[in-house]
Scaffold this active site. Structure first.
Site, short mmCIF file in Angstrom:
data_model
loop_
_atom_site.label_atom_id
_atom_site.label_comp_id
_atom_site.label_asym_id
_atom_site.label_seq_id
_atom_site.Cartn_x
_atom_site.Cartn_y
_atom_site.Cartn_z
N GLU A 135 3.70 -33.95 -90.48
CA GLU A 135 4.79 -33.03 -90.84
C GLU A 135 4.25 -31.63 -91.13
O GLU A 135 4.88 -30.62 -90.80
CB GLU A 135 5.55 -33.56 -92.05
N HIS A 179 7.00 -31.81 -83.15
CA HIS A 179 6.73 -33.25 -83.02
C HIS A 179 6.68 -33.65 -81.55
O HIS A 179 5.87 -34.50 -81.15
CB HIS A 179 7.80 -34.06 -83.75
N HIS A 229 10.36 -26.84 -85.91
CA HIS A 229 9.56 -27.90 -86.55
C HIS A 229 9.71 -29.21 -85.78
O HIS A 229 8.71 -29.88 -85.46
CB HIS A 229 10.02 -28.07 -88.00
N GLU A 230 10.95 -29.56 -85.45
CA GLU A 230 11.18 -30.82 -84.73
C GLU A 230 10.61 -30.78 -83.32
O GLU A 230 10.10 -31.79 -82.83
CB GLU A 230 12.69 -31.11 -84.69
#
Length: 422
Positions: A357, A283, A279-280
């Protein structure tokens, strides 16, 4: 065109540019249309009833306090910024050092921020007591006080330096100061984005490399597969302050690193940690930090231009007990206007953040291909971090920076359907 009108035009143009970037860079649609529509989020997110009750009780204890702190701090800022009281305070705190305009700006900023922090300190103490009661906070009271002091010092130093530059420009270029200040504000946002990982983060946590092992190898390979190699995998000593679970990627280029809370290593299996990191990394792949920096720079520049228009309004200055925009006693008024602008911008920032997100969630699912680990991780995060799976809509609209747990689990179901796995 007068300088005042030019400031207003610049504010409108920069505001329009900000809106354009938001519209074009925010991921509004993430999955293709699905037969029967999207999955309706389960308000309980499938969590055990006791976990849901605990999260609702925790939120019920903190939300009123958060609102009270917000209202109280804004009220104090208004009293000091919109009456001569703040102007007199600024002059008084600088008098022992000669009362020069530089000391008025720096010490006035510190005094105003310290008063705001002290007024809301009892509410902050209550909030920390609640977090201890629910075993979310592990901070000792001396460490808590240290964190409050360090936070205030950093806030006062950065804000004071920014306002000192602003007042200097107003005094140096009385008519067109706002144009120079808008450029400086945008530049400071960009510089701050790069300096935060190496200046601010170490003030609160220490970091150690994750020891060699399968997890470290897997995370480095995951970053390579993502096309965003990292320099290191670090472990933050977050357990000194909290039991919450988290991870993030910080830095740019050769300084990019994955940071894991040490709480993760004890409580999550490797596949769930990899899902968080994926997930990070999403970004990073989507340049979310750079896009956020661009939005922040445009927003800051537009806000300063609007400030140039507002500070040319004599009745406003007179109400604040200020002779001119370059009067150092303008500090309380500036801080009040900044507080109001921040409050107004909050729901817009959070709207964009929730969409960003959600795209990072999609990236994690695509990169790992493991919806089961993603779902288990979200459930564990909700239980450990005591997150309300389905907060009130108005609250989430204004304050929610992430999709709710219920929304994230429904999204994972939709991803499975889109991939033909359901």
């Amino acid at each position: 065109m007068s300088a005042r009108r030019a400031a207003l035009v610049a504010a409108v143009v920069l505001g329009a540019a900000f809106v354009l970037v938001v519209v074009l860079r925010t991921p509004w649609t993430l999955l293709p249309d699905l037969p029967g529509g999207t999955t309706r989020p389960d308000p309980t997110a499938g969590l055990p009833a006791e976990v849901v009750r605990r999260a609702e009780s925790f939120a019920g204890a903190l939300r009123p306090a958060s609102l009270a702190a917000l209202v109280l701090s804004l009220a104090v800022s208004a009293v000091l910024g919109l009456t001569p009281l703040g102007a007199r305070l600024v002059r008084a705190v600088a008098r022992p050092l000669g009362g020069g305009w530089v000391w008025q700006v720096l010490l006035g900023t510190l005094a105003i921020l310290a008063i705001g922090r002290l007024v809301t300190l009892p509410i902050a103490v209550y909030g920390e007591i609640v977090r201890h009661r629910y075993q979310l906070s592990t901070r000792s009271w001396p460490l808590w006080l240290r964190d409050v002091g360090v936070s205030l010092a950093i806030d006062a130093a950065l804000t004071g330096a920014g306002l000192l530059l602003l007042v200097w420009l107003i005094r140096r270029v009385p008519r067109w100061w706002w144009a120079w200040a808008a450029g400086a504000a945008a530049a400071l946002v960009v510089v701050g984005s790069f300096l935060y990982p190496v200046v601010i983060e170490p003030a609160f946590n220490s970091f150690q490399p994750l020891p060699a092992g399968q997890l470290r190898t897997d995370l480095l390979e995951l970053a390579e597969e993502n096309g965003t190699p990292v320099d290191d995998v670090l472990v933050s000593d977050a357990s000194r302050r909290t039991t919450a679970l988290n991870a993030y990627v910080s830095g740019f280029g050769s300084t990019r690193r994955i940071v894991l809370y040490d709480t993760l290593l004890d409580r999550l299996p490797d596949d769930e940690i990899e899902s968080i990191v994926a997930h990070e990394l999403g970004h990073v792949s989507d340049d979310d930090v750079l896009t956020g920096t661009l939005m922040g720079a445009l927003g800051a520049a537009g806000a300063v231009a609007l400030l140039g228009w507002l500070l040319s309004w004599t009745p406003l200055l007179r109400r604040a007990g200020v002779d001119s925009p370059g009067d150092p006693r303008v500090v309380p008024l500036l801080l009040f206007l900044i507080a109001v602008g921040t409050l107004v911008a909050t729901p817009v920032q959070n709207l964009v953040s929730r969409q960003v997100e959600a795209r990072a969630d999609l990236h994690a699912l695509d990169l790992t291909g493991d919806a089961a680990a993603f779902t288990a991780m979200q459930e564990r995060l909700a239980a450990t971090n005591i997150s309300d799976p389905d907060p009130p809509a108005a609250w989430h609209w204004f304050f929610g920076s992430h999709p709710t747990t219920a929304q994230r689990l429904a999204f994972a179901e939709d991803w499975l359907r889109a991939e033909g796995r359901r």
